[in-house]
Design an enzyme around this catalytic site. Structure first.
Site, PDB file in Angstrom:
ATOM      1  N   GLY A  21       0.846  -1.186   0.068  1.00  0.00           N
ATOM      2  CA  GLY A  21       0.149  -0.018  -0.003  1.00  0.00           C
ATOM      3  C   GLY A  21       0.850   1.325   0.273  1.00  0.00           C
ATOM      4  O   GLY A  21       0.515   2.177   0.582  1.00  0.00           O
ATOM      5  N   ALA A  22       2.000   1.122  -0.626  1.00  0.00           N
ATOM      6  CA  ALA A  22       3.009   2.181  -0.706  1.00  0.00           C
ATOM      7  C   ALA A  22       2.615   3.328  -1.258  1.00  0.00           C
ATOM      8  O   ALA A  22       3.434   4.673  -1.102  1.00  0.00           O
ATOM      9  CB  ALA A  22       4.382   1.676  -1.136  1.00  0.00           C
ATOM     10  N   ALA A  27       1.046   5.501   4.269  1.00  0.00           N
ATOM     11  CA  ALA A  27       2.374   5.397   3.770  1.00  0.00           C
ATOM     12  C   ALA A  27       2.669   6.854   3.533  1.00  0.00           C
ATOM     13  O   ALA A  27       3.736   7.193   4.173  1.00  0.00           O
ATOM     14  CB  ALA A  27       2.670   4.522   2.666  1.00  0.00           C
ATOM     15  N   ASP A  98       0.435  -6.968  -8.389  1.00  0.00           N
ATOM     16  CA  ASP A  98      -1.123  -7.474  -8.080  1.00  0.00           C
ATOM     17  C   ASP A  98      -0.996  -8.696  -6.851  1.00  0.00           C
ATOM     18  O   ASP A  98      -0.503  -9.681  -7.088  1.00  0.00           O
ATOM     19  CB  ASP A  98      -1.531  -8.189  -9.314  1.00  0.00           C
ATOM     20  CG  ASP A  98      -2.974  -8.777  -9.014  1.00  0.00           C
ATOM     21  OD1 ASP A  98      -3.560  -8.660  -7.901  1.00  0.00           O
ATOM     22  OD2 ASP A  98      -3.713  -9.393 -10.077  1.00  0.00           O
ATOM     23  N   ILE A  99      -1.465  -8.014  -5.654  1.00  0.00           N
ATOM     24  CA  ILE A  99      -1.246  -8.910  -4.580  1.00  0.00           C
ATOM     25  C   ILE A  99      -2.002 -10.199  -4.706  1.00  0.00           C
ATOM     26  O   ILE A  99      -1.725 -10.877  -3.853  1.00  0.00           O
ATOM     27  CB  ILE A  99      -1.581  -8.164  -3.430  1.00  0.00           C
ATOM     28  CG1 ILE A  99      -2.994  -7.660  -3.385  1.00  0.00           C
ATOM     29  CG2 ILE A  99      -0.785  -6.678  -3.048  1.00  0.00           C
ATOM     30  CD1 ILE A  99      -3.432  -6.809  -2.260  1.00  0.00           C
ATOM     31  N   ASP A 190      -2.004  -0.515  16.913  1.00  0.00           N
ATOM     32  CA  ASP A 190      -2.906   0.604  17.627  1.00  0.00           C
ATOM     33  C   ASP A 190      -1.940   1.818  17.862  1.00  0.00           C
ATOM     34  O   ASP A 190      -1.336   1.816  18.847  1.00  0.00           O
ATOM     35  CB  ASP A 190      -3.626  -0.021  18.798  1.00  0.00           C
ATOM     36  CG  ASP A 190      -4.659   1.089  19.324  1.00  0.00           C
ATOM     37  OD1 ASP A 190      -4.568   2.315  18.775  1.00  0.00           O
ATOM     38  OD2 ASP A 190      -5.752   0.726  19.952  1.00  0.00           O
ATOM     39  N   HIS A 191      -1.819   2.784  16.884  1.00  0.00           N
ATOM     40  CA  HIS A 191      -1.256   3.907  17.061  1.00  0.00           C
ATOM     41  C   HIS A 191      -1.251   4.660  18.367  1.00  0.00           C
ATOM     42  O   HIS A 191      -0.232   5.332  18.816  1.00  0.00           O
ATOM     43  CB  HIS A 191      -1.001   4.726  15.684  1.00  0.00           C
ATOM     44  CG  HIS A 191      -2.381   5.470  15.682  1.00  0.00           C
ATOM     45  ND1 HIS A 191      -3.631   5.237  15.327  1.00  0.00           N
ATOM     46  CD2 HIS A 191      -2.554   6.869  16.198  1.00  0.00           C
ATOM     47  CE1 HIS A 191      -4.383   6.251  15.214  1.00  0.00           C
ATOM     48  NE2 HIS A 191      -3.947   7.211  15.864  1.00  0.00           N
ATOM     49  N   HIS A 253      -8.782   2.088  20.558  1.00  0.00           N
ATOM     50  CA  HIS A 253      -8.099   3.083  21.335  1.00  0.00           C
ATOM     51  C   HIS A 253      -8.619   3.163  22.670  1.00  0.00           C
ATOM     52  O   HIS A 253      -7.739   3.488  23.656  1.00  0.00           O
ATOM     53  CB  HIS A 253      -8.177   4.389  20.404  1.00  0.00           C
ATOM     54  CG  HIS A 253      -7.660   4.451  19.126  1.00  0.00           C
ATOM     55  ND1 HIS A 253      -6.941   3.780  18.734  1.00  0.00           N
ATOM     56  CD2 HIS A 253      -8.178   5.239  17.885  1.00  0.00           C
ATOM     57  CE1 HIS A 253      -6.441   3.596  17.453  1.00  0.00           C
ATOM     58  NE2 HIS A 253      -7.260   4.799  17.065  1.00  0.00           N
ATOM     59  N   LYS A 354     -17.265  12.508  16.627  1.00  0.00           N
ATOM     60  CA  LYS A 354     -16.599  13.303  15.809  1.00  0.00           C
ATOM     61  C   LYS A 354     -17.735  14.716  15.934  1.00  0.00           C
ATOM     62  O   LYS A 354     -18.749  14.580  16.345  1.00  0.00           O
ATOM     63  CB  LYS A 354     -17.322  12.691  14.415  1.00  0.00           C
ATOM     64  CG  LYS A 354     -15.948  11.627  14.146  1.00  0.00           C
ATOM     65  CD  LYS A 354     -16.058  10.996  12.538  1.00  0.00           C
ATOM     66  CE  LYS A 354     -14.932  10.136  12.321  1.00  0.00           C
ATOM     67  NZ  LYS A 354     -13.759  10.645  12.485  1.00  0.00           N
TER      68      LYS A 354
END
Length: 516
Positions: A21-22, A27, A98-99, A190-191, A253, A354
């Protein structure tokens, strides 16, 4: 160079990083800037390489041009030395793939082997899948079939949330991954666990003698966790209308931050011991046993048209790619109990949404009030003591205590001692993805979620989702730019509490002392 490079104690072993997914947004905004920052700070030696993988055709030079623009726009370090940039960029290659076609993986293996020979990399490979979860299984199987795992070095798979849509789909996904990778080779990001102040929770709790002895139901009245966003669904309407706030933020989160607050001290400072304690918290969450219990303890909301900072905002159902009759929640709040000896009876109030007034993530620990019928409590209204941990975007802590108002005879006023970590002059705080990519390269899984954590979180959340499914139109509304449905305030009011103001919404009667 304009800055000096600090040398870390340990550099990770040489490895090839594959970014699937670059050409995607993650990314561009997060991963490439994170890798550049690690390189700038000497946390990556010269024996590394990055291979970007995506379907879109790209030459290596075009890919490096995209990389340059990514760093310039999103990295906390700017490119100020072209020779140094050239040394960094030479570590990057691109493969159009093509993955779902295994033949392309054989070609990828040949490229990888040539890169490894060029930089002296001993077969260590880290696969970062910045892809939709439904592709994780296919990519994993094809990595195996294409010979990408036939090396003597280590292999690690890093995957982004969401880890499924519910427990059943998460189990299916995990079964697919487990056919190729061992559990200890899977790093579920989980950032939020990479954020400075989330990681600092452990230090605040376990390194301070005046917190840990009070960290229990004898001294704490309630805990409030807020994760608020000012934005709407933006371009994510298609995804969000399928997921909603509960699955998008609650299952990961919110519950992860709750585990950090509520966990017991680990027996050792090893990744598995820390994660063991987090799992115990998730297994101690009191489940909602009926639709009525969910209705009494969980608030579900959706924003309608409103206004913020003089700008008119559309309602959720008016957003792009959203069903005009959608009952998807953009807000949820819940009262949660951790049924163990430390926390029995202490409510944890969590909320996320949100189109709220400010963007912030904060944890408020409210301590029990002093007795009101003795000494100062007889003559004065004493505010509860608070410990507030600010996670994002401001990082820091503050403690609110009661003190005599300066210059007065006996008037008592709340006083807040505020430490803003992100406000320090010259600070250039590492971002979450830098820490997590570095940890994954080191083999440190402390701040990644283990499968049993994911499963326990889904088991808790699925009961809420199932109850909502019984009556999908039973959803409260709130104007965009407000603090959510009134039912969220009532959730605390019936227990004698209220939501404390969060970052940007400070209390007027508090004296602030900022050591910065």
């Amino acid at each position: 160079m304009a800055d000096n490079f600090s040398q870390p104690t340990v550099q990770p072993p040489g490895a090839v990083f594959f970014i699937f997914g670059a050409t995607g947004d993650l990314a561009r905004r997060k991963l490439f800037p994170a890798i550049y920052s690690l390189y700038r700070e000497g946390k990556l030696a010269e024996d590394f390489a990055v291979i970007g993988v995506a379907r879109r055709p790209r030459t290596d030079e075009e890919f490096k041009e995209d990389l340059y623009r990514s760093i310039e726009e999103f990295c906390r370090y700017k490119i100020d030395d072209q020779e140094h940039w050239g040394r960094f960029a030479q570590h990057f290659s691109y493969k159009s793939l093509d993955i779902n076609n295994v033949d392309g993986y054989h070609e990828l293996r040949e490229l990888t082997e040539s890169v490894e020979a060029r930089f002296g990399i001993p077969g260590n490979r880290l696969f970062y899948l910045a892809l939709a979860p439904e592709l994780f299984g296919s990519v994993s199987f094809n990595l195996q079939k294409g010979g990408m795992l036939d090396t003597s070095g280590w292999h690690r798979l890093v995957i982004e949330k969401p880890f499924g849509y519910d427990l059943q789909s998460a189990q299916k996904l995990n079964e697919e991954l487990s056919q190729v990778f061992k559990e200890e080779e899977i790093y579920r990001i989980d950032h939020y666990l990479g954020k400075e102040m989330v990681q600092n929770i452990e230090v605040i709790r376990f390194a301070n003698a005046f917190f840990e002895p009070l960290w229990n139901n004898k001294h704490i009245a309630n805990v409030q966790i807020t994760l608020s966003e000012t934005v709407g669904v933006e371009e994510r309407g298609g995804y969000y209308d399928h997921a909603g706030a509960l699955r998008d933020m609650g299952q990961n989160h919110m519950l992860q931050m709750l585990t950090m607050i509520a966990m017991e001290p680990p027996s050792r400072l090893y990744a598995e011991d820390i994660r063991d304690e987090k799992v115990k918290v998730l297994r101690s969450l009191r489940p909602y046993e009926s639709v009525q219990e969910v209705k009494e303890n969980v608030v579900r909301g959706q924003y309608i048209a409103g206004e913020a900072r003089g700008k008119k905002l559309p309602g959720y159902r008016e957003e792009d790619k959203v069903d005009p009759n959608s009952n998807t929640e953009t807000y949820f709040a819940a009262k949660v109990f951790v049924d163990n000896f430390r926390w029995a009876g202490v409510p944890f109030y969590i909320r996320t949404g949100k189109r709220l007034p400010v963007k912030t993530t904060e944890v408020v620990v409210e301590f029990k009030a002093m007795p009101t019928n003795v000494y100062l409590g007889q003559k004065h209204t004493l505010e509860p003591n608070l410990l507030v941990i600010r996670v994002n975007p401001m990082e820091g802590i503050y403690i609110k205590i009661n003190a005599k108002k300066p210059g007065s005879e006996s008037q008592i006023q709340p006083l807040a001692m505020d430490f803003c970590q992100s406000c320090l002059v010259g600070i250039n705080s590492p971002e979450a993805y830098e820490r997590l990519i570095y940890d994954a390269a080191q083999g440190d899984s402390t701040y990644f979620t283990r499968w049993d954590e994911v499963a326990a979180a889904w088991a808790f959340v699925d009961r809420i989702a199932a109850a909502w499914q019984q009556n999908p139109s039973d959803i409260s509304t709130y104007p965009a730019g407000s603090w959510g449905p009134k039912e969220a305030d009532e959730l605390l009011a019936k227990d004698g509490f209220h939501w404390w103001p969060v970052n940007g919404q400070e209390e007027d009667n508090v004296i602030w002392i900022n050591p910065n």
